[in-house]
Design an enzyme around this catalytic site. Structure first.
Site, PDB file in Angstrom:
ATOM      1  N   PRO A  79       0.789  -1.228   0.000  1.00 16.05           N
ATOM      2  CA  PRO A  79       0.000   0.000   0.000  1.00 16.05           C
ATOM      3  C   PRO A  79       0.824   1.283   0.000  1.00 16.05           C
ATOM      4  CG  PRO A  79      -0.130  -1.119   2.115  1.00 16.05           C
ATOM      5  CD  PRO A  79       0.523  -2.075   1.158  1.00 16.05           C
ATOM      6  N   ASN A  80       0.336   2.212  -0.773  1.00 14.15           N
ATOM      7  CA  ASN A  80       0.867   3.577  -0.892  1.00 14.15           C
ATOM      8  C   ASN A  80       2.190   3.673  -1.650  1.00 14.15           C
ATOM      9  OD1 ASN A  80      -1.315   4.756   0.615  1.00 14.15           O
ATOM     10  ND2 ASN A  80      -0.432   3.784   2.422  1.00 14.15           N
ATOM     11  N   ARG A  90       5.544  10.863  -2.593  1.00 14.54           N
ATOM     12  CA  ARG A  90       5.240  10.512  -1.205  1.00 14.54           C
ATOM     13  C   ARG A  90       6.463  10.730  -0.305  1.00 14.54           C
ATOM     14  NH1 ARG A  90       4.604   4.384   1.256  1.00 14.54           N
ATOM     15  NH2 ARG A  90       4.014   5.044   3.346  1.00 14.54           N
ATOM     16  N   TYR A 137      11.524   8.594   1.378  1.00 16.94           N
ATOM     17  CA  TYR A 137      11.516   7.529   0.360  1.00 16.94           C
ATOM     18  C   TYR A 137      12.244   7.897  -0.933  1.00 16.94           C
ATOM     19  CZ  TYR A 137       7.986   5.603   3.485  1.00 16.94           C
ATOM     20  OH  TYR A 137       7.336   5.106   4.593  1.00 16.94           O
ATOM     21  N   ASN A 150       7.945  -5.877  -0.505  1.00 14.81           N
ATOM     22  CA  ASN A 150       7.831  -4.701   0.353  1.00 14.81           C
ATOM     23  C   ASN A 150       6.346  -4.544   0.676  1.00 14.81           C
ATOM     24  OD1 ASN A 150       7.723  -2.297   1.655  1.00 14.81           O
ATOM     25  ND2 ASN A 150       8.818  -1.121   0.084  1.00 14.81           N
ATOM     26  N   ALA A 178       2.953  -0.765   5.021  1.00 12.94           N
ATOM     27  CA  ALA A 178       2.541  -0.769   6.433  1.00 12.94           C
ATOM     28  C   ALA A 178       2.066  -2.146   6.905  1.00 12.94           C
ATOM     29  CB  ALA A 178       1.450   0.275   6.647  1.00 12.94           C
ATOM     30  N   HIS A 228       4.024  -4.408   9.469  1.00  7.21           N
ATOM     31  CA  HIS A 228       3.984  -4.292  10.928  1.00  7.21           C
ATOM     32  C   HIS A 228       2.737  -4.925  11.536  1.00  7.21           C
ATOM     33  CE1 HIS A 228       7.089  -1.553   9.720  1.00  7.21           C
ATOM     34  NE2 HIS A 228       6.207  -0.794   9.086  1.00  7.21           N
ATOM     35  N   ASP A 277       1.832 -15.680   7.257  1.00 10.95           N
ATOM     36  CA  ASP A 277       1.422 -17.070   7.051  1.00 10.95           C
ATOM     37  C   ASP A 277       1.449 -17.463   5.576  1.00 10.95           C
ATOM     38  OD1 ASP A 277       1.092 -17.211   9.767  1.00 10.95           O
ATOM     39  OD2 ASP A 277      -1.095 -17.399   9.719  1.00 10.95           O
ATOM     40  N   GLU A 311      12.522  -9.731   2.332  1.00  8.46           N
ATOM     41  CA  GLU A 311      11.808  -8.518   2.744  1.00  8.46           C
ATOM     42  C   GLU A 311      12.621  -7.291   2.317  1.00  8.46           C
ATOM     43  OE1 GLU A 311      11.280  -8.430   6.975  1.00  8.46           O
ATOM     44  OE2 GLU A 311      10.245  -6.496   6.953  1.00  8.46           O
ATOM     45  N   HIS A 361      12.649  -2.916   2.247  1.00  8.51           N
ATOM     46  CA  HIS A 361      12.079  -1.605   2.592  1.00  8.51           C
ATOM     47  C   HIS A 361      12.979  -0.503   2.068  1.00  8.51           C
ATOM     48  CE1 HIS A 361       9.051  -3.404   5.088  1.00  8.51           C
ATOM     49  NE2 HIS A 361       9.992  -4.165   5.614  1.00  8.51           N
ATOM     50  N   SER A 384      13.035   2.600   3.290  1.00  6.38           N
ATOM     51  CA  SER A 384      13.569   3.310   4.452  1.00  6.38           C
ATOM     52  C   SER A 384      14.124   2.306   5.460  1.00  6.38           C
ATOM     53  CB  SER A 384      12.459   4.142   5.103  1.00  6.38           C
ATOM     54  OG  SER A 384      11.442   3.282   5.620  1.00  6.38           O
ATOM     55  N   ARG A 402      13.169   4.397  12.547  1.00 10.32           N
ATOM     56  CA  ARG A 402      12.012   5.290  12.441  1.00 10.32           C
ATOM     57  C   ARG A 402      11.118   5.173  13.682  1.00 10.32           C
ATOM     58  NH1 ARG A 402       9.265   4.834   6.772  1.00 10.32           N
ATOM     59  NH2 ARG A 402       8.243   6.689   7.625  1.00 10.32           N
ATOM     60  N   ARG A 459       7.138   1.143  13.609  1.00 12.26           N
ATOM     61  CA  ARG A 459       7.706   0.558  12.383  1.00 12.26           C
ATOM     62  C   ARG A 459       8.875  -0.366  12.678  1.00 12.26           C
ATOM     63  NH1 ARG A 459       5.364   3.639   8.259  1.00 12.26           N
ATOM     64  NH2 ARG A 459       5.014   5.756   8.970  1.00 12.26           N
TER      65      ARG A 459
HETATM   66  C1  DQA Z   1       8.076   0.914   3.922  1.00 12.40           C
HETATM   67  C2  DQA Z   1       8.138   1.155   5.437  1.00 12.40           C
HETATM   68  C3  DQA Z   1       6.755   1.022   6.061  1.00 12.40           C
HETATM   69  O1  DQA Z   1       6.816   1.282   7.462  1.00 12.40           O
HETATM   70  C4  DQA Z   1       5.788   2.008   5.429  1.00 12.40           C
HETATM   71  O2  DQA Z   1       4.499   1.822   5.957  1.00 12.40           O
HETATM   72  C5  DQA Z   1       5.795   1.952   3.956  1.00 12.40           C
HETATM   73  C6  DQA Z   1       7.072   1.828   3.262  1.00 12.40           C
HETATM   74  C7  DQA Z   1       9.454   1.168   3.259  1.00 12.40           C
HETATM   75  O3  DQA Z   1       9.625   0.702   2.133  1.00 12.40           O
HETATM   76  O4  DQA Z   1      10.302   1.828   3.830  1.00 12.40           O
HETATM   77  O5  DQA Z   1       4.741   2.064   3.318  1.00 12.40           O
HETATM   78  O6  DQA Z   1       7.734  -0.435   3.700  1.00 12.40           O
END
Ligand code: DQA
Length: 153
Positions: A14-15, A22, A27, A78, A81, A84, A91, A102, A104, A106, A111, A115
Site C-alpha cells: 500500500p501507498n 510521497r 523515500y 515490500n 505498512a 507491521h 502465514d 523482505e 524496505h 527506508s 524510524r 515501524r
Molecule cells: C516501507 C516502510 C513502512 O513502514 C511504510 O508503511 C511503507 C514503506 C518502506 O519501504 O520503507 O509504506 O515499507
C-alpha cells in the site's frame, strides 16, 4: 519448474504507487515504475526474469504469494505498512514454500517505534532496508546469488 531461468516476483504494497511524491525526504524522488525498471534491468543482466506488481490490498498480496509456487523461484516483498501488522502475509510466506526477501526503502529500525517490528521477518530469508530504490536492485542481486548457491540457474 520446467524453464531453468530464474523467475522473480517483486511485490509492493500500500501507498507505494505514490513513490516520487510521497514523503520524498524518507523515500526519495524515484517513482515505483522507475525503481522496478532498474530492478528488472538488473535481473535481465543476471539472466533472470522479474515480474513487478503493486497493490493497496492485503488480500491481493496474500493471493499473489499463495499463487507463486511453481511459477516463481523467489519473492521480493515490500508490504508497506502491512509489514507491521499482517499475520496473514506472514502465514502466506510461510505456507507458499517460495523463498522470500523482505525489502524496505527506508530503514524501518531507525524510524517510529511502530515501524521497528516486522511481523513478516521471521518467515523471510533475509531483509534489505534503508537503501531507497537501490534496495530493490540489491534485493535482486542478493536473491539471484541465494538461488544460484542452491543450484538454480
Ligand atoms: C516501507 C516502510 C513502512 O513502514 C511504510 O508503511 C511503507 C514503506 C518502506 O519501504 O520503507 O509504506 O515499507
Amino acid at each position: 519448474m520446467s524453464d531453468a531461468r530464474i523467475k522473480l516476483l517483486f511485490l509492493s504494497g500500500p501507498n507505494l504507487q505514490l513513490l516520487g511524491t510521497r514523503e520524498p525526504a524518507i523515500y526519495g524522488h524515484e517513482t515505483l515504475e522507475t525503481i522496478y525498471e532498474r530492478a528488472w534491468a538488473r535481473a535481465l543482466e543476471l539472466n533472470a526474469d522479474m515480474d513487478g506488481r503493486q497493490t493497496n490490498h492485503e488480500g491481493t498480496i496474500v493471493d499473489w504469494i499463495g499463487e507463486s509456487y511453481g511459477f516463481f523461484d523467489a519473492i521480493l516483498l515490500n508490504p508497506g505498512a502491512y509489514t507491521h501488522t499482517s499475520l496473514a502475509i506472514h502465514d502466506a510466506i510461510a505456507g507458499a514454500g517460495v523463498p522470500t526477501i523482505e525489502v524496505h526503502l527506508s530503514n524501518i529500525y531507525a524510524r517510529e517505534e511502530f515501524r521497528r517490528h516486522s511481523v513478516i521477518a521471521s518467515a523471510c530469508v533475509g531483509s534489505i532496508v534503508g537503501f531507497r530504490g537501490d534496495g530493490y536492485v540489491l534485493a535482486v542481486e542478493a536473491v539471484v546469488r541465494y538461488l544460484r548457491a542452491r543450484g538454480k540457474h
